[in-house]
Design a protein around this motif. Structure first.
Motif, PDB file in Angstrom:
ATOM      1  N   GLU A  84     -35.046  46.615 -13.168  1.00  0.00           N
ATOM      2  CA  GLU A  84     -36.313  46.811 -12.457  1.00  0.00           C
ATOM      3  C   GLU A  84     -36.072  46.484 -10.995  1.00  0.00           C
ATOM      4  O   GLU A  84     -35.288  45.615 -10.669  1.00  0.00           O
ATOM      5  CB  GLU A  84     -37.392  45.896 -13.031  1.00  0.00           C
ATOM      6  CG  GLU A  84     -37.866  46.323 -14.399  1.00  0.00           C
ATOM      7  CD  GLU A  84     -39.052  45.507 -14.869  1.00  0.00           C
ATOM      8  OE1 GLU A  84     -39.847  45.038 -14.038  1.00  0.00           O
ATOM      9  OE2 GLU A  84     -39.174  45.342 -16.093  1.00  0.00           O
ATOM     10  N   GLY A  85     -36.726  47.212 -10.138  1.00  0.00           N
ATOM     11  CA  GLY A  85     -36.543  46.980  -8.714  1.00  0.00           C
ATOM     12  C   GLY A  85     -35.790  48.111  -8.038  1.00  0.00           C
ATOM     13  O   GLY A  85     -35.530  48.050  -6.835  1.00  0.00           O
ATOM     14  N   GLY A  86     -35.394  49.118  -8.828  1.00  0.00           N
ATOM     15  CA  GLY A  86     -34.793  50.305  -8.249  1.00  0.00           C
ATOM     16  C   GLY A  86     -33.346  50.149  -7.844  1.00  0.00           C
ATOM     17  O   GLY A  86     -32.629  49.242  -8.289  1.00  0.00           O
ATOM     18  N   SER A  87     -32.928  51.036  -6.967  1.00  0.00           N
ATOM     19  CA  SER A  87     -31.525  51.114  -6.575  1.00  0.00           C
ATOM     20  C   SER A  87     -31.052  49.875  -5.819  1.00  0.00           C
ATOM     21  O   SER A  87     -29.895  49.476  -5.949  1.00  0.00           O
ATOM     22  CB  SER A  87     -31.295  52.363  -5.717  1.00  0.00           C
ATOM     23  OG  SER A  87     -31.570  53.513  -6.477  1.00  0.00           O
ATOM     24  N   GLY A  88     -31.942  49.271  -5.037  1.00  0.00           N
ATOM     25  CA  GLY A  88     -31.562  48.048  -4.328  1.00  0.00           C
ATOM     26  C   GLY A  88     -31.215  46.934  -5.296  1.00  0.00           C
ATOM     27  O   GLY A  88     -30.208  46.233  -5.119  1.00  0.00           O
ATOM     28  N   ALA A  89     -32.021  46.784  -6.343  1.00  0.00           N
ATOM     29  CA  ALA A  89     -31.749  45.765  -7.364  1.00  0.00           C
ATOM     30  C   ALA A  89     -30.470  46.105  -8.116  1.00  0.00           C
ATOM     31  O   ALA A  89     -29.672  45.223  -8.448  1.00  0.00           O
ATOM     32  CB  ALA A  89     -32.931  45.652  -8.321  1.00  0.00           C
ATOM     33  N   ASP A  90     -30.256  47.385  -8.384  1.00  0.00           N
ATOM     34  CA  ASP A  90     -29.037  47.812  -9.067  1.00  0.00           C
ATOM     35  C   ASP A  90     -27.819  47.519  -8.190  1.00  0.00           C
ATOM     36  O   ASP A  90     -26.790  47.029  -8.690  1.00  0.00           O
ATOM     37  CB  ASP A  90     -29.127  49.312  -9.364  1.00  0.00           C
ATOM     38  CG  ASP A  90     -28.325  49.755 -10.571  1.00  0.00           C
ATOM     39  OD1 ASP A  90     -27.863  48.898 -11.354  1.00  0.00           O
ATOM     40  OD2 ASP A  90     -28.185  50.982 -10.746  1.00  0.00           O
ATOM     41  N   ALA A  91     -27.929  47.774  -6.906  1.00  0.00           N
ATOM     42  CA  ALA A  91     -26.824  47.504  -5.986  1.00  0.00           C
ATOM     43  C   ALA A  91     -26.503  46.017  -5.943  1.00  0.00           C
ATOM     44  O   ALA A  91     -25.327  45.622  -5.985  1.00  0.00           O
ATOM     45  CB  ALA A  91     -27.166  48.026  -4.590  1.00  0.00           C
ATOM     46  N   ARG A  92     -27.539  45.178  -5.872  1.00  0.00           N
ATOM     47  CA  ARG A  92     -27.308  43.720  -5.846  1.00  0.00           C
ATOM     48  C   ARG A  92     -26.665  43.247  -7.155  1.00  0.00           C
ATOM     49  O   ARG A  92     -25.732  42.435  -7.142  1.00  0.00           O
ATOM     50  CB  ARG A  92     -28.614  42.976  -5.587  1.00  0.00           C
ATOM     51  CG  ARG A  92     -29.110  43.104  -4.147  1.00  0.00           C
ATOM     52  CD  ARG A  92     -30.325  42.238  -3.869  1.00  0.00           C
ATOM     53  NE  ARG A  92     -31.488  42.596  -4.672  1.00  0.00           N
ATOM     54  CZ  ARG A  92     -32.324  43.598  -4.396  1.00  0.00           C
ATOM     55  NH1 ARG A  92     -32.119  44.359  -3.327  1.00  0.00           N
ATOM     56  NH2 ARG A  92     -33.360  43.844  -5.170  1.00  0.00           N
ATOM     57  N   ALA A  93     -27.153  43.782  -8.289  1.00  0.00           N
ATOM     58  CA  ALA A  93     -26.583  43.394  -9.590  1.00  0.00           C
ATOM     59  C   ALA A  93     -25.133  43.846  -9.697  1.00  0.00           C
ATOM     60  O   ALA A  93     -24.284  43.120 -10.247  1.00  0.00           O
ATOM     61  CB  ALA A  93     -27.429  43.980 -10.722  1.00  0.00           C
ATOM     62  N   PHE A  94     -24.826  45.022  -9.167  1.00  0.00           N
ATOM     63  CA  PHE A  94     -23.446  45.517  -9.178  1.00  0.00           C
ATOM     64  C   PHE A  94     -22.558  44.603  -8.330  1.00  0.00           C
ATOM     65  O   PHE A  94     -21.453  44.217  -8.756  1.00  0.00           O
ATOM     66  CB  PHE A  94     -23.399  46.957  -8.671  1.00  0.00           C
ATOM     67  CG  PHE A  94     -22.018  47.541  -8.561  1.00  0.00           C
ATOM     68  CD1 PHE A  94     -21.141  47.531  -9.643  1.00  0.00           C
ATOM     69  CD2 PHE A  94     -21.604  48.126  -7.372  1.00  0.00           C
ATOM     70  CE1 PHE A  94     -19.860  48.087  -9.529  1.00  0.00           C
ATOM     71  CE2 PHE A  94     -20.332  48.689  -7.257  1.00  0.00           C
ATOM     72  CZ  PHE A  94     -19.460  48.666  -8.339  1.00  0.00           C
ATOM     73  N   ALA A  95     -23.022  44.233  -7.156  1.00  0.00           N
ATOM     74  CA  ALA A  95     -22.249  43.350  -6.283  1.00  0.00           C
ATOM     75  C   ALA A  95     -22.020  41.999  -6.963  1.00  0.00           C
ATOM     76  O   ALA A  95     -20.908  41.451  -6.911  1.00  0.00           O
ATOM     77  CB  ALA A  95     -22.956  43.174  -4.940  1.00  0.00           C
TER      78      ALA A  95
END
Length: 135
Positions: free
Chosen positions: A118-129
């Motif tokens: 949840e939180g879109g691509s920004g959240a996905d990017a942070r989780a990936f990092a």
């Protein structure tokens, strides 16, 4: 037999009210049984379960539910991971640039069995990092 809320056009099949989502389906001699079946509560529950299973297969790496073409689901799931990776690369271009050719492989490993948060691509990017840092 149409009422004033369901106008018909000469030469087209009549439309009759049915379960949500089926009201605009033209009624023909071949379709009434299918549409009536969608009105049954058991059919709706079965459809909901199949849709949930398909969604899990597409975005969370779950097995493909019965009745779906496994190759097509795999291809679509791969396309969705590629779309996600593009969004993450746009959100964190420096990270994508640093990882270079390994970005796609690493993102696919991260995304395997992990739906987009949840939180879109920004959240996905942070989780990936964060996932990269934990490796």
């Amino acid at each position: 037999m149409a009422d004033s809320a369901t106008p018909t056009v000469p030469g087209t099949p009549a439309r009759t009210p049915h379960a949500a989502g089926t009201q605009d389906v033209p009624r023909t001699p071949e379709t009434p049984d299918v549409l009536d079946a969608l009105d049954a509560p058991d059919a709706r529950a079965s459809l909901a379960a199949a849709q949930a299973g398909l969604l899990a297969a597409l975005v969370a790496g779950a097995g493909v539910p019965d009745g779906f073409d496994a190759d097509r689901v795999r291809i679509q799931a791969h396309a969705l991971v590629n779309k996600r990776s593009g969004s993450v690369a746009s959100a964190l271009p420096g990270l994508a640039r640093t990882l270079g050719a390994d970005f796609g492989r690493l993102f696919a490993a991260y995304a395997a069995g992990r739906p987009k948060p949840e939180g879109g691509s920004g959240a996905d990017a942070r989780a990936f990092a964060e996932w990269l840092e934990e490796r």
